[in-house]
Structures are given as structure tokens and as C-alpha cells.
Design a protein around this motif. Structure first.
Motif, PDB file in Angstrom:
ATOM      1  N   THR A  72       0.825  -1.208   0.000  1.00 45.06           N
ATOM      2  CA  THR A  72       0.000   0.000   0.000  1.00 45.06           C
ATOM      3  C   THR A  72       0.858   1.257   0.000  1.00 45.06           C
ATOM      4  O   THR A  72       0.612   2.204  -0.762  1.00 45.06           O
ATOM      5  CB  THR A  72      -0.932   0.002   1.223  1.00 45.06           C
ATOM      6  N   ALA A  73       1.889   1.277   0.855  1.00 36.19           N
ATOM      7  CA  ALA A  73       2.759   2.452   0.941  1.00 36.19           C
ATOM      8  C   ALA A  73       3.503   2.679  -0.373  1.00 36.19           C
ATOM      9  O   ALA A  73       3.676   3.824  -0.812  1.00 36.19           O
ATOM     10  CB  ALA A  73       3.747   2.274   2.087  1.00 36.19           C
ATOM     11  N   THR A  74       3.934   1.601  -1.003  1.00 37.19           N
ATOM     12  CA  THR A  74       4.657   1.725  -2.271  1.00 37.19           C
ATOM     13  C   THR A  74       3.756   2.312  -3.351  1.00 37.19           C
ATOM     14  O   THR A  74       4.154   3.241  -4.074  1.00 37.19           O
ATOM     15  CB  THR A  74       5.192   0.352  -2.709  1.00 37.19           C
ATOM     16  N   LEU A  75       2.550   1.785  -3.475  1.00 39.25           N
ATOM     17  CA  LEU A  75       1.632   2.264  -4.505  1.00 39.25           C
ATOM     18  C   LEU A  75       1.214   3.706  -4.257  1.00 39.25           C
ATOM     19  O   LEU A  75       1.123   4.515  -5.202  1.00 39.25           O
ATOM     20  CB  LEU A  75       0.398   1.357  -4.569  1.00 39.25           C
ATOM     21  N   ARG A  76       0.970   4.070  -3.015  1.00 37.05           N
ATOM     22  CA  ARG A  76       0.579   5.453  -2.709  1.00 37.05           C
ATOM     23  C   ARG A  76       1.689   6.440  -3.034  1.00 37.05           C
ATOM     24  O   ARG A  76       1.419   7.606  -3.355  1.00 37.05           O
ATOM     25  CB  ARG A  76       0.188   5.565  -1.235  1.00 37.05           C
ATOM     26  N   ALA A  77       2.934   5.972  -2.944  1.00 37.29           N
ATOM     27  CA  ALA A  77       4.079   6.833  -3.267  1.00 37.29           C
ATOM     28  C   ALA A  77       4.411   6.816  -4.764  1.00 37.29           C
ATOM     29  O   ALA A  77       5.384   7.449  -5.184  1.00 37.29           O
ATOM     30  CB  ALA A  77       5.293   6.397  -2.463  1.00 37.29           C
ATOM     31  N   GLY A  78       3.618   6.079  -5.550  1.00 46.26           N
ATOM     32  CA  GLY A  78       3.833   6.049  -6.986  1.00 46.26           C
ATOM     33  C   GLY A  78       4.763   4.959  -7.466  1.00 46.26           C
ATOM     34  O   GLY A  78       5.195   4.973  -8.629  1.00 46.26           O
ATOM     35  N   GLY A  79       5.098   3.999  -6.594  1.00 43.12           N
ATOM     36  CA  GLY A  79       5.997   2.928  -6.970  1.00 43.12           C
ATOM     37  C   GLY A  79       5.277   1.745  -7.601  1.00 43.12           C
ATOM     38  O   GLY A  79       4.046   1.696  -7.666  1.00 43.12           O
ATOM     39  N   GLN A  80       6.070   0.791  -8.072  1.00 46.99           N
ATOM     40  CA  GLN A  80       5.537  -0.427  -8.680  1.00 46.99           C
ATOM     41  C   GLN A  80       5.607  -1.583  -7.690  1.00 46.99           C
ATOM     42  O   GLN A  80       6.596  -1.704  -6.957  1.00 46.99           O
ATOM     43  CB  GLN A  80       6.356  -0.816  -9.909  1.00 46.99           C
ATOM     44  N   VAL A  81       4.598  -2.428  -7.710  1.00 49.04           N
ATOM     45  CA  VAL A  81       4.591  -3.642  -6.904  1.00 49.04           C
ATOM     46  C   VAL A  81       4.474  -4.821  -7.858  1.00 49.04           C
ATOM     47  O   VAL A  81       3.541  -4.880  -8.665  1.00 49.04           O
ATOM     48  CB  VAL A  81       3.435  -3.655  -5.891  1.00 49.04           C
ATOM     49  N   VAL A  82       5.427  -5.752  -7.758  1.00 49.74           N
ATOM     50  CA  VAL A  82       5.484  -6.862  -8.705  1.00 49.74           C
ATOM     51  C   VAL A  82       5.716  -8.162  -7.949  1.00 49.74           C
ATOM     52  O   VAL A  82       6.626  -8.254  -7.112  1.00 49.74           O
ATOM     53  CB  VAL A  82       6.622  -6.652  -9.730  1.00 49.74           C
ATOM     54  N   GLU A  83       4.907  -9.161  -8.238  1.00 49.70           N
ATOM     55  CA  GLU A  83       5.132 -10.496  -7.690  1.00 49.70           C
ATOM     56  C   GLU A  83       6.075 -11.243  -8.630  1.00 49.70           C
ATOM     57  O   GLU A  83       5.910 -11.204  -9.854  1.00 49.70           O
ATOM     58  CB  GLU A  83       3.819 -11.257  -7.565  1.00 49.70           C
ATOM     59  N   VAL A  84       7.082 -11.908  -8.058  1.00 49.32           N
ATOM     60  CA  VAL A  84       8.086 -12.617  -8.861  1.00 49.32           C
ATOM     61  C   VAL A  84       8.301 -14.008  -8.295  1.00 49.32           C
ATOM     62  O   VAL A  84       7.828 -14.340  -7.215  1.00 49.32           O
ATOM     63  CB  VAL A  84       9.431 -11.841  -8.887  1.00 49.32           C
ATOM     64  N   THR A  85       9.052 -14.797  -9.031  1.00 46.35           N
ATOM     65  CA  THR A  85       9.364 -16.148  -8.586  1.00 46.35           C
ATOM     66  C   THR A  85      10.568 -16.138  -7.652  1.00 46.35           C
ATOM     67  O   THR A  85      11.336 -15.163  -7.590  1.00 46.35           O
ATOM     68  CB  THR A  85       9.683 -17.047  -9.785  1.00 46.35           C
ATOM     69  N   ARG A  86      10.746 -17.240  -6.963  1.00 44.51           N
ATOM     70  CA  ARG A  86      11.912 -17.376  -6.084  1.00 44.51           C
ATOM     71  C   ARG A  86      13.209 -17.329  -6.895  1.00 44.51           C
ATOM     72  O   ARG A  86      14.203 -16.774  -6.434  1.00 44.51           O
ATOM     73  CB  ARG A  86      11.830 -18.687  -5.297  1.00 44.51           C
ATOM     74  N   ASP A  87      13.196 -17.882  -8.099  1.00 47.90           N
ATOM     75  CA  ASP A  87      14.383 -17.836  -8.950  1.00 47.90           C
ATOM     76  C   ASP A  87      14.780 -16.396  -9.276  1.00 47.90           C
ATOM     77  O   ASP A  87      15.970 -16.054  -9.298  1.00 47.90           O
ATOM     78  CB  ASP A  87      14.142 -18.603 -10.255  1.00 47.90           C
ATOM     79  N   ILE A  88      13.803 -15.563  -9.522  1.00 39.89           N
ATOM     80  CA  ILE A  88      14.097 -14.154  -9.807  1.00 39.89           C
ATOM     81  C   ILE A  88      14.683 -13.469  -8.574  1.00 39.89           C
ATOM     82  O   ILE A  88      15.654 -12.715  -8.672  1.00 39.89           O
ATOM     83  CB  ILE A  88      12.829 -13.428 -10.304  1.00 39.89           C
ATOM     84  N   LEU A  89      14.112 -13.735  -7.415  1.00 38.53           N
ATOM     85  CA  LEU A  89      14.654 -13.150  -6.184  1.00 38.53           C
ATOM     86  C   LEU A  89      16.108 -13.573  -5.983  1.00 38.53           C
ATOM     87  O   LEU A  89      16.951 -12.762  -5.570  1.00 38.53           O
ATOM     88  CB  LEU A  89      13.815 -13.560  -4.980  1.00 38.53           C
TER      89      LEU A  89
END
Length: 265
Positions: A72-89
Motif C-alpha cells: 500500500t505504501a509503495t503504490l501510494r508513493a507512486g511505486g511499482q509492486v510486482v510479484e516474482v518467482t523465487r528464482d528471480i529473487l
């Protein structure tokens, strides 16, 4: 509830590649961004009004009760929220056991002239420190002791490298970080209202016996050479930490911790 995040599963996704590239100093310099890892770390940043520009989270964090707050804080500040795989992390963090949440933040440096000595009893300056782990640990210790800032003088390692940020354990967001060169530091130091204290192996005064006038600025040299003669000459007093065993010196971060608590006690 915040909207459902988009899902990215490809290691070649442009966003994933851009976050991975922040391990490189050149990319950090060009973008002014850096990477911080871990939900606790990111929530501490949010508490200090520093918001992620990108928030990546993996399947292990998807159901964490505090993730919604970060999203919520990220989106309100204009940021992107992305779900990724464990391999990407794992690729982004370059770790086999990555944190389940990773944030991309904007770097923040404080101008030297903006510092207000009266705001704290202890301050720290590092000259040409080279090891990011040492630098991050000093920042964390300075934050814990209530110091006013950490001042990086000359060609120091990057406080926003992944290694340094990890070692700060979140204190990178809590403490002003200053970058300056030797000439500007010397000119600014001339107006310092308290003591400037250097650590020097050749000093004759013990750190426990010196008289410190507050606010006290501790100045330490780099890991290999210690304080240069020019930097030592800027100090009101140079002190040594007694070596009582076989070792003839201490790790820089350990020395800094001893001095920070000596001048703020």
C-alpha cells in the motif's frame, strides 16, 4: 485492499534486469537507486518516510500479514509492486537463499553544510574507507549510539552498495550520509564547535583518558593506512585504543564502535 500486483516470471523481463543491474556501481550512479532486502528492512524505511520505487515479492511473502502495508505504501508513493518467482529473487539478490521481499529505493545524501552540530553529541567521519561491510557496520553503530551523521571523506566505497546496505540493517535510512572531498571537509571542520578526535596508532593518549568537548566528531582513516598525516592534523587530539594482547590493531568497524561510545557516553 490494494489491487492485485502483476506477476513476472521471466529472468529477461526489463524490470528484473534493471534491478539486477543495481549491483553495479555504475548503474547505481546513473540511476540514483539502490537495492534493500527484507520485509523488516523495507518497513523500517517506510516508517522513516522512505518509500520503495519498486517492490518485488515472492511466493513466500505473499501471505505475510505485513506485506499489505508495504504494498500500500509503495503504490501510494507512486511505486511499482510486482510479484516474482523465487528464482528471480535469487538472481536479483545473488543469493541462494534470498529474502522474500526486495525494494528499490532512491539514494539520499545530505550536504555537508546542512549538518547542525548541536543536534547530536557524537558524529563520525571516515576517510577513504574501502570495505563496504565495515562502512555499513559503522553506519549501524552510529545510528544505535544516536550520532548525527556519517561523513565520507575522499574516495570511500559506496554506502549504497548491496553489501554496505545489508550491513547497516536498516540504519541507512535513519542517519544522514554525507559525501565530501578532503578540501571541503577541512574548510568545514574549521568551524566545528567541539572536539575533532582522530584514531592513530602512534598517538600517546588513550581514548579513555582524552578530554572530549561536545559535540565530538570522531575521524577514522582507512583499513590499511589509518589516518593520513593531513587528516590527523585536522584533529584537536589523536588517541589510541590500547592493544593488550598479541593483536596490534583492530578492525575499523570495531575501532569506530569503541570510539563512538566513548564520545557519546
Amino acid at each position: 485492499m490494494t489491487p492485485s500486483p502483476r506477476l513476472v516470471t521471466s529472468l529477461t523481463n526489463p524490470l528484473v534486469k534493471s534491478v539486477r543491474a543495481l549491483h553495479q556501481g555504475k548503474t547505481r550512479d546513473e540511476t540514483g537507486q539502490f537495492v534493500a532486502e527484507g520485509l523488516k528492512f523495507i518497513l523500517e524505511a517506510i516508517d522513516l518516510k522512505r518509500f520503495p520505487e519498486v517492490l518485488l515479492f515472492g511466493p513466500e511473502a505473499a501471505s505475510h500479514p505485513l506485506l499489505e502495508r508495504a504494498r500500500t505504501a509503495t503504490l501510494r508513493a507512486g511505486g511499482q509492486v510486482v510479484e516474482v518467482t523465487r528464482d528471480i529473487l535469487a538472481k536479483v539478490s545473488r543469493r541462494d537463499n534470498p529474502q522474500a521481499v526486495i525494494g528499490v529505493f532512491r539514494q539520499a545524501f545530505t550536504p555537508l553544510e546542512a549538518l547542525k552540530p548541536a543536534n547530536a553529541t557524537g558524529w563520525v567521519a571516515l576517510h577513504r574507507v574501502r570495505d563496504p561491510g565495515n562502512l555499513g557496520t559503522v553506519i549501524r553503530t552510529a545510528d544505535a549510539a544516536g550520532c548525527g551523521a556519517v561523513i565520507l571523506v575522499g574516495e570511500c566505497c559506496d554506502p549504497y552498495s548491496v553489501e554496505a546496505v545489508r550491513a547497516t540493517m536498516g540504519s541507512i535510512f535513519a542517519l544522514p550520509i554525507v559525501q565530501t572531498d578532503e578540501a571541503d571537509f577541512a574548510a568545514w571542520r574549521a568551524g566545528w564547535p567541539g572536539s575533532v578526535v582522530g584514531t592513530l596508532l602512534s598517538a600517546t593518549v588513550s581514548h579513555a583518558e582524552a578530554d572530549y568537548r561536545r559535540p565530538t566528531l570522531v575521524l577514522l582513516g582507512n583499513e590499511q593506512q589509518g589516518l593520513t598525516p593531513d587528516m590527523a592534523a585536522l584533529c584537536d587530539v589523536n588517541v589510541k585504543i590500547p592493544m593488550r594482547g598479541r593483536a596490534d590493531s583492530l578492525n575499523l568497524a570495531v575501532s569506530a564502535g569503541i570510539m563512538i561510545y566513548a564520545v557519546t557516553a
